[in-house]
Design an enzyme around this catalytic site. Sequence first.
Site, PDB file in Angstrom:
ATOM      1  N   GLU A  93       4.705  -5.589   7.116  1.00  0.00           N
ATOM      2  CA  GLU A  93       4.017  -4.505   7.829  1.00  0.00           C
ATOM      3  C   GLU A  93       4.508  -4.333   9.255  1.00  0.00           C
ATOM      4  O   GLU A  93       4.571  -3.216   9.767  1.00  0.00           O
ATOM      5  CB  GLU A  93       2.498  -4.739   7.836  1.00  0.00           C
ATOM      6  CG  GLU A  93       1.812  -4.424   6.517  1.00  0.00           C
ATOM      7  CD  GLU A  93       1.766  -5.589   5.550  1.00  0.00           C
ATOM      8  OE1 GLU A  93       2.557  -6.543   5.724  1.00  0.00           O
ATOM      9  OE2 GLU A  93       0.957  -5.550   4.607  1.00  0.00           O
TER      10      GLU A  93
ATOM     11  N   GLU B 130      -0.962  -9.051  -0.343  1.00  0.00           N
ATOM     12  CA  GLU B 130      -2.377  -9.247   0.027  1.00  0.00           C
ATOM     13  C   GLU B 130      -3.265  -9.259  -1.227  1.00  0.00           C
ATOM     14  O   GLU B 130      -4.218 -10.032  -1.317  1.00  0.00           O
ATOM     15  CB  GLU B 130      -2.825  -8.156   1.003  1.00  0.00           C
ATOM     16  CG  GLU B 130      -2.139  -8.297   2.355  1.00  0.00           C
ATOM     17  CD  GLU B 130      -2.549  -7.205   3.326  1.00  0.00           C
ATOM     18  OE1 GLU B 130      -2.269  -6.016   3.043  1.00  0.00           O
ATOM     19  OE2 GLU B 130      -3.153  -7.523   4.365  1.00  0.00           O
TER      20      GLU B 130
ATOM     21  N   GLY C 165       0.561  -4.812   1.070  1.00  0.00           N
ATOM     22  CA  GLY C 165      -0.711  -4.803   0.348  1.00  0.00           C
ATOM     23  C   GLY C 165      -0.598  -5.471  -1.019  1.00  0.00           C
ATOM     24  O   GLY C 165      -1.593  -5.956  -1.562  1.00  0.00           O
TER      25      GLY C 165
ATOM     26  N   ALA D  69       0.878  -1.165   0.000  1.00  0.00           N
ATOM     27  CA  ALA D  69       0.000   0.000   0.000  1.00  0.00           C
ATOM     28  C   ALA D  69       0.920   1.221   0.000  1.00  0.00           C
ATOM     29  O   ALA D  69       2.079   1.132   0.435  1.00  0.00           O
ATOM     30  CB  ALA D  69      -0.877  -0.006   1.240  1.00  0.00           C
TER      31      ALA D  69
HETATM   32  N1  DAK Z   1       4.700   3.083  -0.844  1.00  0.00           N
HETATM   33  C1  DAK Z   1       5.090   4.259  -1.383  1.00  0.00           C
HETATM   34  N2  DAK Z   1       6.193   4.389  -2.128  1.00  0.00           N
HETATM   35  C2  DAK Z   1       6.940   3.297  -2.321  1.00  0.00           C
HETATM   36  C3  DAK Z   1       6.606   2.034  -1.775  1.00  0.00           C
HETATM   37  C4  DAK Z   1       5.410   1.950  -1.006  1.00  0.00           C
HETATM   38  N3  DAK Z   1       4.977   0.816  -0.478  1.00  0.00           N
HETATM   39  N4  DAK Z   1       7.565   1.155  -2.143  1.00  0.00           N
HETATM   40  C5  DAK Z   1       8.448   1.834  -2.880  1.00  0.00           C
HETATM   41  N5  DAK Z   1       8.071   3.123  -3.002  1.00  0.00           N
HETATM   42  C6  DAK Z   1       8.743   4.196  -3.703  1.00  0.00           C
HETATM   43  C7  DAK Z   1      10.015   4.601  -2.962  1.00  0.00           C
HETATM   44  O1  DAK Z   1       9.698   5.522  -1.937  1.00  0.00           O
HETATM   45  C8  DAK Z   1      10.808   5.232  -4.097  1.00  0.00           C
HETATM   46  O2  DAK Z   1      10.304   6.516  -4.316  1.00  0.00           O
HETATM   47  P1  DAK Z   1      11.314   7.780  -4.522  1.00  0.00           P
HETATM   48  O3  DAK Z   1      12.209   7.775  -3.320  1.00  0.00           O
HETATM   49  O4  DAK Z   1      12.035   7.442  -5.818  1.00  0.00           O
HETATM   50  O5  DAK Z   1      10.383   8.944  -4.636  1.00  0.00           O
HETATM   51  C9  DAK Z   1      10.431   4.391  -5.319  1.00  0.00           C
HETATM   52  O6  DAK Z   1       9.213   3.709  -4.983  1.00  0.00           O
HETATM   53  C10 DAK Z   1      11.463   3.316  -5.643  1.00  0.00           C
HETATM   54  O7  DAK Z   1      11.724   2.591  -4.454  1.00  0.00           O
HETATM   55  P2  DAK Z   1      13.207   2.404  -3.867  1.00  0.00           P
HETATM   56  O8  DAK Z   1      14.106   3.505  -4.278  1.00  0.00           O
HETATM   57  O9  DAK Z   1      13.050   2.109  -2.421  1.00  0.00           O
HETATM   58  O10 DAK Z   1      13.650   1.080  -4.678  1.00  0.00           O
HETATM   59  P3  DAK Z   1      14.693  -0.016  -4.210  1.00  0.00           P
HETATM   60  O11 DAK Z   1      14.942  -0.877  -5.393  1.00  0.00           O
HETATM   61  O12 DAK Z   1      15.868   0.611  -3.529  1.00  0.00           O
HETATM   62  O13 DAK Z   1      13.908  -0.867  -3.095  1.00  0.00           O
HETATM   63  C11 DAK Z   1      11.993  -1.989  -2.142  1.00  0.00           C
HETATM   64  C12 DAK Z   1      12.775  -1.612  -3.433  1.00  0.00           C
HETATM   65  C13 DAK Z   1      10.703  -2.680  -2.596  1.00  0.00           C
HETATM   66  C14 DAK Z   1      12.837  -2.997  -1.333  1.00  0.00           C
HETATM   67  C15 DAK Z   1      11.716  -0.707  -1.308  1.00  0.00           C
HETATM   68  O14 DAK Z   1      11.122   0.275  -2.156  1.00  0.00           O
HETATM   69  C16 DAK Z   1      10.818  -0.941  -0.138  1.00  0.00           C
HETATM   70  O15 DAK Z   1      11.252  -1.467   0.893  1.00  0.00           O
HETATM   71  N6  DAK Z   1       9.553  -0.534  -0.280  1.00  0.00           N
HETATM   72  C17 DAK Z   1       8.590  -0.628   0.775  1.00  0.00           C
HETATM   73  C18 DAK Z   1       8.139  -2.053   0.917  1.00  0.00           C
HETATM   74  C19 DAK Z   1       7.155  -2.215   2.023  1.00  0.00           C
HETATM   75  O16 DAK Z   1       7.475  -2.021   3.206  1.00  0.00           O
HETATM   76  N7  DAK Z   1       5.944  -2.564   1.646  1.00  0.00           N
HETATM   77  C20 DAK Z   1       4.894  -2.821   2.585  1.00  0.00           C
HETATM   78  C21 DAK Z   1       4.244  -1.512   2.841  1.00  0.00           C
HETATM   79  S1  DAK Z   1       3.118  -1.647   4.179  1.00  0.00           S
HETATM   80  C22 DAK Z   1      -4.066   0.125   4.880  1.00  0.00           C
HETATM   81  C23 DAK Z   1      -4.188  -1.202   4.472  1.00  0.00           C
HETATM   82  C24 DAK Z   1      -3.057  -1.908   4.178  1.00  0.00           C
HETATM   83  C25 DAK Z   1      -1.819  -1.331   4.320  1.00  0.00           C
HETATM   84  C26 DAK Z   1      -1.727  -0.018   4.741  1.00  0.00           C
HETATM   85  C27 DAK Z   1      -2.838   0.720   5.019  1.00  0.00           C
HETATM   86  N8  DAK Z   1      -5.260   0.876   5.196  1.00  0.00           N
HETATM   87  C28 DAK Z   1      -6.538   0.277   5.033  1.00  0.00           C
HETATM   88  C29 DAK Z   1      -5.166   2.184   5.723  1.00  0.00           C
HETATM   89  C30 DAK Z   1      -0.669  -2.099   3.938  1.00  0.00           C
HETATM   90  C31 DAK Z   1       0.542  -1.653   4.275  1.00  0.00           C
HETATM   91  C32 DAK Z   1       1.685  -2.020   3.467  1.00  0.00           C
HETATM   92  O17 DAK Z   1       1.621  -2.542   2.364  1.00  0.00           O
END
Ligand code: DAK
Length: 256
Positions: free
Chosen positions: A135, A115, A112, A66
């Site tokens: 998460e 999911e 997400g 997400a």
């Molecule tokens: N959200 C927003 N931006 C994201 C993102 C994400 N999940 N994942 C990557 N990006 C963005 C990065 O910020 C970066 O943007 P800039 O800095 O260039 O502006 C761009 O995509 C490229 O990412 P990286 O530079 O980080 O790329 P790398 O190859 O170095 O790394 C990575 C890739 C996938 C390992 C890394 O980007 C990463 O760790 N991303 C986050 C992964 C993560 O933690 N995903 C789970 C998120 S928590 C909800 C319901 C459900 C949820 C939330 C709320 N509600 C009902 C309210 C679920 C939560 C989640 O999914």
Amino acid sequence: MRMINYKENPEHKTAIIEINRPKQLNALNNEVITELSNKLNIIEKNSTIRSVIITGVGDKAFVAGADIKEFQNFTKERAIELSKSGKIKLFNKISHFPKPVLSAINGYALGGGLELALSTHIRVSSSSAKLGLPECSLGLIPGYSGTQKLPQVIGVNLAMEMILTSKIINAEEAYRIGLVNHVVAQKDLLDKCLKICKLFHGASPESLSSAIKSINSCYLHNGNDIESTEFGALFETDNFKEGVNAFMQKRKPNFN
Ligand code: DAK
């Protein structure tokens, strides 16, 4: 820019939906969720379409979660409401969709994103994909049915470990534990999905729809409500704010 691309493949009677935010690694924001949901409503009524493939644009990410930037400031109430409405609008809609839905996992499927893949009926992964529900490392828990569907798919013991350790696994490991049905080279991903879609032509649409409904019924319980409540409460914790800030600042979180 449209958040999703849409194509139909008449030979396979399949709709192909691509999530189109490659610069954000196809992270799911509200617009993507709404566009996907609206498109599924249209596909449901189109009798020439017998199956759906969901994938991400590019070769880096299916969906990297997400959109962290969008949800970082949500209140508890908003988080609970969005968790519940997101399930109704998209995640449960896919799980209970009356036509088979496949995910073509073309890269990162995190949070997400996994999911979303878990809500599809069949998961086909590229050999370079990485999958996980990280998460907890942001001070949260999965909020779009991940705590319900991961144990259903891989068993409670492995799901506990994956979620509690925020472990990210590769495609081979995902196949070994039954998280994905097939692993193929990235270049063969769509072809493999289309071949599976062709196999559905050997069944009546009604039998596919009834089979999906019946298979899903073995998991009827109220876990999703518990998940949404627990999920929302975490938005009021300092550690959640720290988790998100750390991500934005590209550093490791320092949890209390
Ligand atoms: N959200 C927003 N931006 C994201 C993102 C994400 N999940 N994942 C990557 N990006 C963005 C990065 O910020 C970066 O943007 P800039 O800095 O260039 O502006 C761009 O995509 C490229 O990412 P990286 O530079 O980080 O790329 P790398 O190859 O170095 O790394 C990575 C890739 C996938 C390992 C890394 O980007 C990463 O760790 N991303 C986050 C992964 C993560 O933690 N995903 C789970 C998120 S928590 C909800 C319901 C459900 C949820 C939330 C709320 N509600 C009902 C309210 C679920 C939560 C989640 O999914």
